[in-house]
Design a protein around this motif. Structure first.
Motif, PDB file in Angstrom:
ATOM      1  N   TYR A 166       0.831  -1.208   0.000  1.00  0.00           N
ATOM      2  CA  TYR A 166       0.000   0.000   0.000  1.00  0.00           C
ATOM      3  C   TYR A 166       0.865   1.258   0.000  1.00  0.00           C
ATOM      4  CZ  TYR A 166      -3.365   3.549   1.147  1.00  0.00           C
ATOM      5  OH  TYR A 166      -4.123   4.688   1.112  1.00  0.00           O
ATOM      6  N   ASN A 218       2.753   1.664  -3.454  1.00  0.00           N
ATOM      7  CA  ASN A 218       1.903   1.817  -4.628  1.00  0.00           C
ATOM      8  C   ASN A 218       0.907   2.960  -4.540  1.00  0.00           C
ATOM      9  OD1 ASN A 218       2.482  -0.424  -6.618  1.00  0.00           O
ATOM     10  ND2 ASN A 218       2.343  -1.549  -4.700  1.00  0.00           N
ATOM     11  N   PHE A 219       0.407   3.250  -3.360  1.00  0.00           N
ATOM     12  CA  PHE A 219      -0.687   4.203  -3.260  1.00  0.00           C
ATOM     13  C   PHE A 219      -0.366   5.415  -2.406  1.00  0.00           C
ATOM     14  CE2 PHE A 219      -2.428  -0.015  -4.101  1.00  0.00           C
ATOM     15  CZ  PHE A 219      -2.984   0.244  -5.341  1.00  0.00           C
ATOM     16  N   LYS A 247      -0.652   6.070  -8.099  1.00  0.00           N
ATOM     17  CA  LYS A 247      -1.831   5.235  -8.274  1.00  0.00           C
ATOM     18  C   LYS A 247      -2.897   5.596  -7.248  1.00  0.00           C
ATOM     19  CE  LYS A 247       0.783   1.271  -9.961  1.00  0.00           C
ATOM     20  NZ  LYS A 247       1.099  -0.140  -9.725  1.00  0.00           N
ATOM     21  N   SER A 248      -4.160   5.301  -7.605  1.00  0.00           N
ATOM     22  CA  SER A 248      -5.252   5.535  -6.657  1.00  0.00           C
ATOM     23  C   SER A 248      -5.816   4.193  -6.203  1.00  0.00           C
ATOM     24  CB  SER A 248      -6.351   6.376  -7.298  1.00  0.00           C
ATOM     25  OG  SER A 248      -6.966   5.678  -8.350  1.00  0.00           O
ATOM     26  N   PHE A 249      -6.183   4.162  -4.936  1.00  0.00           N
ATOM     27  CA  PHE A 249      -6.728   2.945  -4.354  1.00  0.00           C
ATOM     28  C   PHE A 249      -8.235   3.085  -4.280  1.00  0.00           C
ATOM     29  CE2 PHE A 249      -8.053   0.260  -0.825  1.00  0.00           C
ATOM     30  CZ  PHE A 249      -7.396  -0.910  -1.110  1.00  0.00           C
ATOM     31  N   PRO A 250      -9.017   2.136  -4.673  1.00  0.00           N
ATOM     32  CA  PRO A 250      -8.714   0.796  -5.154  1.00  0.00           C
ATOM     33  C   PRO A 250      -8.682   0.690  -6.675  1.00  0.00           C
ATOM     34  CG  PRO A 250     -11.021   0.887  -4.608  1.00  0.00           C
ATOM     35  CD  PRO A 250     -10.435   2.262  -4.323  1.00  0.00           C
ATOM     36  N   ASP A 252      -6.633   1.349  -9.056  1.00  0.00           N
ATOM     37  CA  ASP A 252      -5.429   0.904  -9.747  1.00  0.00           C
ATOM     38  C   ASP A 252      -4.794  -0.341  -9.134  1.00  0.00           C
ATOM     39  OD1 ASP A 252      -5.561   2.999 -11.596  1.00  0.00           O
ATOM     40  OD2 ASP A 252      -4.486   4.360 -10.261  1.00  0.00           O
ATOM     41  N   VAL A 253      -5.563  -1.134  -8.417  1.00  0.00           N
ATOM     42  CA  VAL A 253      -5.005  -2.325  -7.771  1.00  0.00           C
ATOM     43  C   VAL A 253      -4.560  -3.343  -8.807  1.00  0.00           C
ATOM     44  CG1 VAL A 253      -5.548  -4.319  -6.316  1.00  0.00           C
ATOM     45  CG2 VAL A 253      -6.236  -2.024  -5.596  1.00  0.00           C
ATOM     46  N   ALA A 277      -4.761  -7.724  -6.723  1.00  0.00           N
ATOM     47  CA  ALA A 277      -5.955  -8.178  -6.015  1.00  0.00           C
ATOM     48  C   ALA A 277      -5.832  -9.645  -5.611  1.00  0.00           C
ATOM     49  CB  ALA A 277      -7.191  -7.965  -6.886  1.00  0.00           C
ATOM     50  N   LYS A 314      -3.181  -9.828  -2.734  1.00  0.00           N
ATOM     51  CA  LYS A 314      -3.644  -9.294  -1.452  1.00  0.00           C
ATOM     52  C   LYS A 314      -4.773 -10.127  -0.868  1.00  0.00           C
ATOM     53  CE  LYS A 314      -0.415  -7.053  -1.843  1.00  0.00           C
ATOM     54  NZ  LYS A 314       0.767  -7.600  -1.209  1.00  0.00           N
TER      55      LYS A 314
END
Length: 128
Positions: A88, A91-92, A97-100, A102-103, A108, A111
């Protein structure tokens, strides 16, 4: 509490369905990390992915072989939780990137496997 087997090779008779769920989750996460490690090698990020992948797979083998299961459960929870936190953050929290949104599928799957693994490990620890 579990003890190690004499042969150290396999003790599937003592494995419950919950163990198998945890083993599959660890192998899935390990495979994802190994694939990413090969993709990013020889960078430091690639090496860290390879390390994590080997740890997940080795721990799954250790549980299957009944090698110090209790210790593997206790180490597995913070190790796996740390993987989620680092993922997290890199990446975020510290990235673009934006969560969720761009997961991605690989993220996915990984995780989800890790959350399942943590839940399994906690239940197994409570049963000890």
């Amino acid at each position: 509490m579990s003890t190690a087997t004499e042969s150290g090779t396999s003790d599937t008779a003592s494995l419950e369905p919950l163990h198998y769920v945890g083993i599959v989750a660890a192998v899935v996460s390990g495979a994802v990390h190994l694939w990413l490690g090969v993709s990013f090698a020889p960078s430091p990020l690639g090496i860290s992915f390879l390390f994590a992948g080997v740890v997940f797979v080795a721990a799954a083998v250790g549980v299957a072989a009944n090698y110090r299961r209790g210790l593997l459960y206790r180490l597995g929870v913070p190790f796996t939780a740390g993987q989620i936190v680092l993922w997290y953050l890199f990446n975020f929290a510290g990235g673009e990137k934006s969560f969720p949104g761009d997961v991605g599928t690989l993220g996915a799957v990984d995780k989800l496997a890790q959350v399942v693994l943590i839940a399994v490990l906690i239940v197994l620890l409570q049963r000890e």
